[in-house]
Enzyme design. Structure first.
Site, PDB file in Angstrom:
ATOM      1  N   ASP A  71       0.803  -1.301   0.086  1.00  0.00           N
ATOM      2  CA  ASP A  71      -0.148  -0.073   0.047  1.00  0.00           C
ATOM      3  C   ASP A  71       0.896   1.301   0.029  1.00  0.00           C
ATOM      4  O   ASP A  71       1.999   1.072   0.361  1.00  0.00           O
ATOM      5  CB  ASP A  71      -1.114  -0.115   1.322  1.00  0.00           C
ATOM      6  CG  ASP A  71      -1.804   1.163   1.304  1.00  0.00           C
ATOM      7  OD1 ASP A  71      -2.356   1.729   0.381  1.00  0.00           O
ATOM      8  OD2 ASP A  71      -1.885   1.462   2.526  1.00  0.00           O
ATOM      9  N   ASP A 117      -0.172   5.062   0.978  1.00  0.00           N
ATOM     10  CA  ASP A 117      -0.326   6.026   2.253  1.00  0.00           C
ATOM     11  C   ASP A 117      -0.295   5.181   3.508  1.00  0.00           C
ATOM     12  O   ASP A 117      -0.862   4.175   3.900  1.00  0.00           O
ATOM     13  CB  ASP A 117      -1.835   6.685   2.109  1.00  0.00           C
ATOM     14  CG  ASP A 117      -1.949   7.143   0.632  1.00  0.00           C
ATOM     15  OD1 ASP A 117      -1.288   8.631   0.854  1.00  0.00           O
ATOM     16  OD2 ASP A 117      -2.684   7.110  -0.113  1.00  0.00           O
TER      17      ASP A 117
END
Length: 428
Positions: free
Chosen positions: A16, A18
Site C-alpha cells: 500500500d 499511504d
C-alpha cells in the site's frame, strides 16, 4: 502452517502507499484533513464556525456522544451488551452503510472528530436534539476534496496544500528503505504498488518519498484500486483500466503485462503473477496499514501473507523510543526520530486491551479487544514501519501470529507493552 515467515520465500512483494511506504507527519496531516472538511461545512453548508477551532485534547475521545464521553451505563443502554445490532464481529470490516461508518485509518480519523463536533454543535443549537441528519454534508465534503479530478483541478483544500508544501506533510523514505526495495528487486522478487490514491497524487507522493525514478522500483503500479473492493469484487465489477495523462481509458478484458493501471481486481492480477513467476500459486505478501482495506481483504479473499504497519508500536516501551529498536538495528536509524504515537489514550486506554467490570466486590478483568483479535487473526506479522525491518537479511525468520495461541507472537521487534503485561488474561 510453518511457525516462521520469511521474505526470501515470497515471489511477490506488494505495498500500500499511504501510511505504509509513505509515512505522513501525522499532526500536520490530521489537522489539514480536518480543516479541509470543516471549511467545507462552514462555508458551503452553513455550519457553526466553532468547528474551525480544535483544541489539542479534542483529538483524544472515544465511545462518546459528540465529544462527550459516555458512562458505561449509557453505553450499555445505547449499544447493548457485547454486540451492536449494526455490527457483526466476523464481517464487520464491510460495515460501512447507512447506519454506521467504520473509521480505521489516519485519513478517516479526523473525519470522526469532525462528526463528533458536529453532534456537539447541533445538540447545543437545538436544545439536546437526538436525531441528526448531517452525513450527506460530510459525504459532499469528501466528494469536494477527494474526487478524482480534484488534484488536477487544484480544488478543495487538501490537495492544493500538499502540492504547495509536500515536505510539511510527508516523510521521505530513508536510504535504508530504498536500498531494501532494490535488494528485493535484485533478489528476483516482483514488486507491486496497490493504492486507492489516484495516479496523479500517487506520483506526487512517490516522487517526494522515493525520487523521480520511483517507477523503476515497481513491476506493477495500480492506482485508484478502490480497496477493499479490489480484493472482494469480481473482474466484471472491477476491470483494470489503462491510463493516459492520468485519465482512465478503456476497460481491459484481462491483465497481460506489467505496467501502470487503474482500478482492477485481484483475480486478474493473480493470473498475471502466475505468468510472470511461472508458478501455479505464487506466494504473495502485502504490506498495509488498514485492516479494513488492506490486511483483512488480502488475507480473506486472496490468501496473501499480510504485514500490518501499526505505527502505534513506535516508542511503545515506557515512552522510550530507543527501547523499540531491535538488537539487529541498534544505532542504525538514520536522521531524527519523529515523536512516536502510542497505543494508549488518556481518555479511553489501550485499543488492544479492555477492562470489563466485575460483579460486586470483585475486581475488573482485562480482555483482548476485537481489534487485537483481528490483528492476530488476519496479519502474518505486525511492525511499526518498513524502516524497522529494512536492514534485516531477506531470509530473516519472523515468528507468525498463527504459530501458537499467543496474541503477541507476530509483533516485531516486540509486542506492545500492554499485551506483554497481560498475556495470561482470558479473552472474551
Amino acid at each position: 502452517m510453518a511457525q516462521h515467515f520469511s521474505l526470501v520465500n515470497c515471489d511477490v512483494v506488494g505495498f500500500d502507499l499511504d501510511h505504509t511506504l509513505c509515512r505522513y507527519n501525522l499532526p500536520e496531516s490530521a489537522a489539514l484533513i480536518y480543516n479541509s472538511f470543516a471549511q467545507f461545512l462552514v462555508k458551503e453548508r452553513g455550519y457553526d464556525k466553532e468547528l474551525l477551532t480544535v483544541a489539542p485534547e479534542d483529538w483524544d475521545f472515544w465511545a462518546s456522544h459528540g465529544t462527550k464521553m459516555m458512562a458505561p451505563e449509557a453505553l450499555a443502554e445505547e449499544y447493548g451488551g457485547k454486540e451492536w445490532k449494526h455490527f457483526t464481529p466476523d464481517t464487520g470490516w464491510s460495515c460501512r452503510s447507512g447506519k454506521c461508518y467504520f473509521y480505521d485509518n489516519y485519513f478517516d480519523l479526523p473525519g470522526a472528530l469532525l462528526c463528533a463536533r458536529v453532534v456537539d454543535s447541533l445538540t447545543k443549537q437545538n436544545n439536546g436534539q437526538k436525531t441528526f441528519d448531517f452525513w450527506k454534508d460530510i459525504a459532499a465534503g469528501i466528494q469536494h476534496n477527494y474526487r478524482m479530478s480534484a488534484f488536477k483541478e487544484n480544488c478543495g483544500i487538501y490537495f492544493p496544500e500538499v502540492k504547495r508544501d509536500p515536505g510539511r506533510y510527508l516523510h521521505s523514505c530513508p536510504e535504508s528503505v530504498k536500498k531494501w526495495l532494490r535488494r528485493l528487486k535484485n533478489a528476483g522478487k516482483i514488486l507491486l504498488l496497490i493504492t486507492s490514491s489516484h495516479s496523479d497524487y500517487c506520483r506526487l507522493l512517490c516522487e517526494h518519498i522515493l525520487g523521480n525514478d520511483f517507477a523503476d522500483l515497481f513491476d506493477i503500479v495500480i492506482t485508484n484500486a478502490l480497496k477493499p473492493g479490489f480484493f472482494s469484487q469480481s473482474p466484471s465489477q472491477r476491470p483494470f483500466r489503462t491510463l493516459e495523462n492520468d485519465e482512465e481509458q478503456e476497460a481491459l478484458p484481462s491483465l497481460d503485462k506489467p505496467g501502470w493501471y487503474s482500478q482492477g481486481n485481484a483475480v486478474h492480477l493473480n493470473e498475471l503473477l502466475k505468468k510472470m513467476t511461472g508458478k501455479a500459486e505464487p506466494k504473495v505478501v502485502y504490506f498495509g496499514d488498514s485492516m479494513h482495506s488492506d490486511i483483512f481483504p488480502a488475507r480473506h479473499y486472496s490468501n496473501w501473507e499480510t504485514v500490518l504497519i501499526l505505527e502505534e508500536l513506535r516508542g511503545d516501551r515506557d515512552g522510550k523510543p530507543e527501547e523499540s529498536e531491535p538488537l539487529e538495528k541498534k544505532g542504525k536509524y538514520e536522521g531524527p526520530k519523529a515523536k512516536p504515537l502510542n497505543t494508549l489514550s488518556k481518555k479511553w486506554g489501550s485499543f488492544l486491551i479492555d477492562s470489563i467490570s466485575g460483579l460486586e466486590n470483585t475486581e475488573d478483568s482485562l480482555v483482548y479487544t476485537w481489534t487485537c483479535k483481528r490483528i492476530s487473526t488476519y496479519s502474518t506479522i505486525a511492525i511499526p514501519s518498513i524502516e524497522t525491518i529494512a536492514e534485516l537479511p531477506l531470509d530473516y525468520k519472523f515468528t507468525r501470529f498463527s504459530s501458537n495461541s499467543s496474541k503477541t507472537a507476530g509483533y516485531y521487534p516486540h509486542p506492545p507493552l500492554v499485551l506483554s503485561n497481560n498475556e495470561t488474561q482470558t479473552t472474551k
